[in-house]
Scaffold this motif. Structure first.
Motif, PDB file in Angstrom:
ATOM      1  N   ALA A 119      -4.268   5.841   0.771  1.00 18.70           N
ATOM      2  CA  ALA A 119      -3.024   5.417   1.425  1.00 18.70           C
ATOM      3  C   ALA A 119      -3.002   3.943   1.795  1.00 18.70           C
ATOM      4  O   ALA A 119      -1.948   3.326   1.796  1.00 18.70           O
ATOM      5  CB  ALA A 119      -2.781   6.267   2.671  1.00 18.70           C
ATOM      6  N   ASP A 120      -4.153   3.382   2.087  1.00 24.61           N
ATOM      7  CA  ASP A 120      -4.162   1.997   2.525  1.00 24.61           C
ATOM      8  C   ASP A 120      -4.587   1.030   1.421  1.00 24.61           C
ATOM      9  O   ASP A 120      -4.875  -0.129   1.683  1.00 24.61           O
ATOM     10  CB  ASP A 120      -5.049   1.851   3.771  1.00 24.61           C
ATOM     11  CG  ASP A 120      -4.435   2.611   4.948  1.00 24.61           C
ATOM     12  OD1 ASP A 120      -3.235   2.358   5.240  1.00 24.61           O
ATOM     13  OD2 ASP A 120      -5.104   3.471   5.535  1.00 24.61           O
ATOM     14  N   ARG A 121      -4.575   1.553   0.203  1.00 29.46           N
ATOM     15  CA  ARG A 121      -4.834   0.667  -0.931  1.00 29.46           C
ATOM     16  C   ARG A 121      -3.522   0.236  -1.573  1.00 29.46           C
ATOM     17  O   ARG A 121      -2.526   0.943  -1.522  1.00 29.46           O
ATOM     18  CB  ARG A 121      -5.708   1.388  -1.965  1.00 29.46           C
ATOM     19  CG  ARG A 121      -7.124   1.524  -1.443  1.00 29.46           C
ATOM     20  CD  ARG A 121      -8.151   2.038  -2.446  1.00 29.46           C
ATOM     21  NE  ARG A 121      -7.667   2.393  -3.744  1.00 29.46           N
ATOM     22  CZ  ARG A 121      -7.968   3.559  -4.343  1.00 29.46           C
ATOM     23  NH1 ARG A 121      -8.688   4.470  -3.714  1.00 29.46           N
ATOM     24  NH2 ARG A 121      -7.524   3.803  -5.547  1.00 29.46           N
ATOM     25  N   LYS A 122      -3.578  -0.961  -2.199  1.00 24.58           N
ATOM     26  CA  LYS A 122      -2.364  -1.447  -2.854  1.00 24.58           C
ATOM     27  C   LYS A 122      -2.023  -0.578  -4.057  1.00 24.58           C
ATOM     28  O   LYS A 122      -2.904  -0.152  -4.805  1.00 24.58           O
ATOM     29  CB  LYS A 122      -2.554  -2.893  -3.301  1.00 24.58           C
ATOM     30  CG  LYS A 122      -2.484  -3.857  -2.151  1.00 24.58           C
ATOM     31  CD  LYS A 122      -2.320  -5.287  -2.635  1.00 24.58           C
ATOM     32  CE  LYS A 122      -2.254  -6.207  -1.432  1.00 24.58           C
ATOM     33  NZ  LYS A 122      -3.043  -7.414  -1.599  1.00 24.58           N
ATOM     34  N   THR A 180       0.846  -1.188   0.000  1.00 25.69           N
ATOM     35  CA  THR A 180       0.000   0.000   0.000  1.00 25.69           C
ATOM     36  C   THR A 180       0.888   1.247   0.000  1.00 25.69           C
ATOM     37  O   THR A 180       2.106   1.162   0.219  1.00 25.69           O
ATOM     38  CB  THR A 180      -0.875   0.055   1.257  1.00 25.69           C
ATOM     39  OG1 THR A 180      -0.017   0.230   2.395  1.00 25.69           O
ATOM     40  CG2 THR A 180      -1.688  -1.217   1.425  1.00 25.69           C
ATOM     41  N   ARG A 217       5.392   8.658  11.206  1.00 27.68           N
ATOM     42  CA  ARG A 217       3.938   8.624  10.959  1.00 27.68           C
ATOM     43  C   ARG A 217       3.419  10.010  10.601  1.00 27.68           C
ATOM     44  O   ARG A 217       2.693  10.194   9.631  1.00 27.68           O
ATOM     45  CB  ARG A 217       3.207   8.094  12.189  1.00 27.68           C
ATOM     46  CG  ARG A 217       2.620   6.701  11.991  1.00 27.68           C
ATOM     47  CD  ARG A 217       1.624   6.314  13.060  1.00 27.68           C
ATOM     48  NE  ARG A 217       2.008   6.703  14.403  1.00 27.68           N
ATOM     49  CZ  ARG A 217       2.862   6.044  15.181  1.00 27.68           C
ATOM     50  NH1 ARG A 217       3.427   4.950  14.741  1.00 27.68           N
ATOM     51  NH2 ARG A 217       3.139   6.465  16.386  1.00 27.68           N
ATOM     52  N   ARG A 261       0.904   3.522   2.231  1.00 29.24           N
ATOM     53  CA  ARG A 261       1.446   3.730   3.571  1.00 29.24           C
ATOM     54  C   ARG A 261       2.604   2.774   3.864  1.00 29.24           C
ATOM     55  O   ARG A 261       3.575   3.141   4.536  1.00 29.24           O
ATOM     56  CB  ARG A 261       0.337   3.557   4.609  1.00 29.24           C
ATOM     57  CG  ARG A 261       0.600   4.326   5.892  1.00 29.24           C
ATOM     58  CD  ARG A 261      -0.510   4.112   6.910  1.00 29.24           C
ATOM     59  NE  ARG A 261      -1.815   4.584   6.485  1.00 29.24           N
ATOM     60  CZ  ARG A 261      -2.192   5.865   6.506  1.00 29.24           C
ATOM     61  NH1 ARG A 261      -1.354   6.790   6.933  1.00 29.24           N
ATOM     62  NH2 ARG A 261      -3.390   6.225   6.111  1.00 29.24           N
ATOM     63  N   GLU A 262       2.509   1.549   3.338  1.00 25.90           N
ATOM     64  CA  GLU A 262       3.623   0.616   3.545  1.00 25.90           C
ATOM     65  C   GLU A 262       4.887   1.109   2.836  1.00 25.90           C
ATOM     66  O   GLU A 262       6.001   0.910   3.334  1.00 25.90           O
ATOM     67  CB  GLU A 262       3.238  -0.787   3.053  1.00 25.90           C
ATOM     68  CG  GLU A 262       2.298  -1.489   4.009  1.00 25.90           C
ATOM     69  CD  GLU A 262       1.659  -2.757   3.434  1.00 25.90           C
ATOM     70  OE1 GLU A 262       1.280  -3.625   4.228  1.00 25.90           O
ATOM     71  OE2 GLU A 262       1.520  -2.864   2.200  1.00 25.90           O
ATOM     72  N   ASN A 316       1.942  11.132   7.028  1.00 25.44           N
ATOM     73  CA  ASN A 316       0.565  11.597   6.863  1.00 25.44           C
ATOM     74  C   ASN A 316       0.526  12.979   6.220  1.00 25.44           C
ATOM     75  O   ASN A 316      -0.298  13.239   5.351  1.00 25.44           O
ATOM     76  CB  ASN A 316      -0.152  11.625   8.207  1.00 25.44           C
ATOM     77  CG  ASN A 316      -0.468  10.214   8.694  1.00 25.44           C
ATOM     78  OD1 ASN A 316      -0.487   9.275   7.903  1.00 25.44           O
ATOM     79  ND2 ASN A 316      -0.689  10.065   9.976  1.00 25.44           N
TER      80      ASN A 316
END
Ligand SMILES: Nc1ncnc2c1ncn2[C@@H]1O[C@H](COP(=O)(O)OP(=O)(O)O)[C@@H](O)[C@H]1O
Ligand SMILES: [Mg+2]
Lengths: 324, 258
Positions: A129-132, A93, A113, A95-96, A117
């Protein structure tokens, strides 16, 4: 000392051309340097050397005061880079990616963090952000790549064709962001591009590269001033009066090749003459159908220095593009 | 942050990324668990009559004898497979992100290595649970068993270092056979199915000098709580670690020069 200093840099590929052939350049702290050239000119190769991914065949360079060959670790700690092909893992993702990038730069915990952000917000990826990354559009990938490049607050930023393939909105958003970085944060930006408007709009200074050598360098205005002055092109309402029109224009500058129904001149005095021209035509009773004012572009500069037009020029089509 | 802490953070970040990519992908996870099971089931189940052949005197029994082989095999190959991931990262350009952002690039090598270790540890736990259910006999002391697993995990590092050295040098998935084949040959020219005493002819001569023999025999001795070439096994991983460590590190330096 400049943020980037390059002296006699050369890169030869084993089974290839001299991709970069003895270039010199200096980029001042906080400056946006536009490295403009057609496909295959040697832009990416230069960036790869300056970012310590590729060792030079000859020559030296410092980035942020560190030698790119002898002080690789220090250079890498000082720079951020978004390469021509965004290096992203489609299974991770956004974020990763931030977490990984942060750890590579020794950042962790709340600081990482928060910074992550902020940057995701700034590039408009908070919701994604939390999608691949595999599901991101080209523009989103570029924006994530930029956020990653900025994560550790680098002093020098390398952007290799950051807007190639982007839609106009994404492009202008990126221009705004790059301009802001330079203006507010004092980041030095080394930006490569094939787009004249991009170099013109964004860069404090432009170096034009062709076949591995820098053919000319300066501020966009200097470069344009060097090739010439503004020109005006006028189409009379009545095509039969073209000859009269040409005569009327003659006092204001050198006549240029006239195509079909229009007359053009290169203005002696610049744009200030336009009012006088209009009055002169009025006095002669020539009705103007269309009047077009043309400033010299970086393409004119490129044309003058290389004999080719930059637009559409490159590895595959070396031919002169017809000036239609 | 000190240089060393920074380096450690980078190692950890690379390992976490690699592991999360891996464990989120069933197409990668399942084979890594199933292949060792397949070996274990085929050898331990299918060949368990070997228990009764004259000269087979491994006290814990044939299933346990095979478990130790599968332990080392899956551990080593867990290391080798990390080379696939690295080659893929170089092929699709992701490795550039690591190379450009990591001040001390040895963190890249160690991060991938750590990911391989984590992944092999998971495989080992899985295989061991199944083996315990299947009825292996653990006769070694707790200290010996700890040594056995440390030895197995160390041999994972050997596999990783070898494969990383290749991945760094060639940077393409097409060389993955080169990562596996030498280890395959070494593994299967060791006493896999029967103790070394029962081998004869050229295979015995090869097995006598094969470093993997010492790992297997040493590991089996630790499991059985008996004597065996345990010191030699440690020498193998020590010397192998140094040699392959240099191989991998020089591979990394070659990757920097491409
Ligand atoms: N790895 C490589 N091996 C051989 N030739 C290369 C390699 N990379 C680039 N080149 C060649 O070097 C020249 C410059 O390439 P590049 O720096 O990518 O140009 P640009 O980024 O300006 O489009 C091109 O002729 C290209 O084909
Ligand atoms: Mg390029």
């Amino acid at each position: 000392m400049g943020a980037i200093e390059v002296r006699g840099l050369v890169r030869e590929f084993k089974k290839g051309p001299r991709a970069v052939d003895n270039i010199d350049l200096t980029v001042a702290e906080g400056e946006i340097y536009g490295f403009l050239g057609p496909n295959g000119a040697g832009k990416s190769t230069t960036v790869l050397m300056l970012t310590t991914l590729l060792p030079p065949t000859a020559g030296t360079a410092t980035v942020a005061g560190f030698d790119i060959v002898k002080q690789g670790p220090q250079v890498r700690a000082s720079i951020g880079a978004a390469l021509q092909e965004a290096a992203l893992d489609r299974f991770l993702t956004g974020r990763e990616h931030i977490k990984l990038q942060g750890s590579l730069h020794g950042m962790k915990g709340a600081d990482l963090r928060q910074r992550g952000n902020d940057l995701l917000e700034r590039v408009g990826l908070t919701d994604a952000a939390d999608r691949k990354v595999g599901g991101y559009s080209g523009g989103m990938k570029r924006r994530l790549d930029l956020a990653l490049a900025l994560l550790h607050r680098p002093r020098v930023l390398f952007l290799d064709e950051p807007t190639t393939g982007l839609d106009p909105q994404s492009r202008s958003a990126l221009w705004d962001e790059v301009a802001r970085l330079s203006r507010e944060d004092g980041v030095t930006v080394f930006l490569t591009t094939q787009y004249l408007e991009e170099a013109d709009a964004l860069a404090n200074r432009v170096g034009i590269i062709d076949h591995g050598t820098i053919v000319v360098e300066g501020t966009p205005d200097e470069l344009k001033a060097e090739v010439g002055r503004s020109s005006v092109e006028i189409e009379p309402h009545d095509a039969a009066r073209l000859a009269d029109l040409e005569r009327a224009l003659a006092p204001f500058g050198e006549p240029m090749v006239t195509r079909g129904t229009r007359a053009s001149i290169r203005l002696n005095e610049g744009v200030g003459d336009v009012a006088a021209i209009v009055r002169a035509l009025d006095a002669q009773g020539i009705v103007v159908h269309q009047l077009r004012l043309r400033e010299p572009t970086l393409d004119d500069v490129f044309l003058e220095k290389t004999g080719r037009s930059l637009e559409g020029s490159g590895d595959n089509d070396e031919d002169e593009t017809p000036s239609a | 942050m000190s240089d060393f802490l920074h380096w450690l953070t980078a190692v950890q970040g690379i390992a976490v990324r690699q592991s999360s990519s891996f464990f989120k992908n069933p197409a990668l996870v399942l084979p890594s668990l199933l292949f060792p099971m397949l070996f274990f089931a085929a050898f331990a189940g299918g060949l368990s009559d070997l228990n009764r052949i004259p000269g087979f005197d491994y006290t814990p029994g044939y299933t346990t004898f095979q478990y130790v082989f599968v332990l080392f095999q899956s551990s080593m190959f867990g290391g080798i497979f990390i080379g696939f991931a690295v080659a893929r990262d170089f092929e699709n350009g992701f490795a550039r992100r690591l190379m450009i952002a990591t001040p001390r690039r040895s963190a890249i090598m160690c991060g991938y290595g750590l990911a391989a270790l984590v992944r092999s540890a998971v495989t080992i736990i899985f295989v061991t649970i199944v083996a315990l259910v299947a009825g292996i006999n653990v006769l070694g002391s707790p200290g010996q068993i700890v040594l056995l697993y440390v030895l197995a995990l160390t041999s994972n590092i050997l596999g990783s270092l070898w494969a990383l050295g290749i991945a760094f040098r060639f940077q393409t998935l097409s060389v993955t056979p080169l990562m596996q084949i030498p280890f395959f040959i070494l593994l299967f020219l060791a006493p896999v199915y029967v103790p070394i005493e029962l081998l004869s002819g050229w295979i015995r001569h090869v097995a006598d000098v094969n470093p993997v023999t010492f790992l297997l025999e040493g590991g089996r001795a630790l499991m059985a709580g008996t004597t065996g070439p345990i010191v030699t096994a440690w020498l193998v991983v020590l010397i192998g670690g140094i040699v392959l460590g240099i191989w991998s590190l020089t591979g990394l330096r070659a990757a920097e020069k491409r």
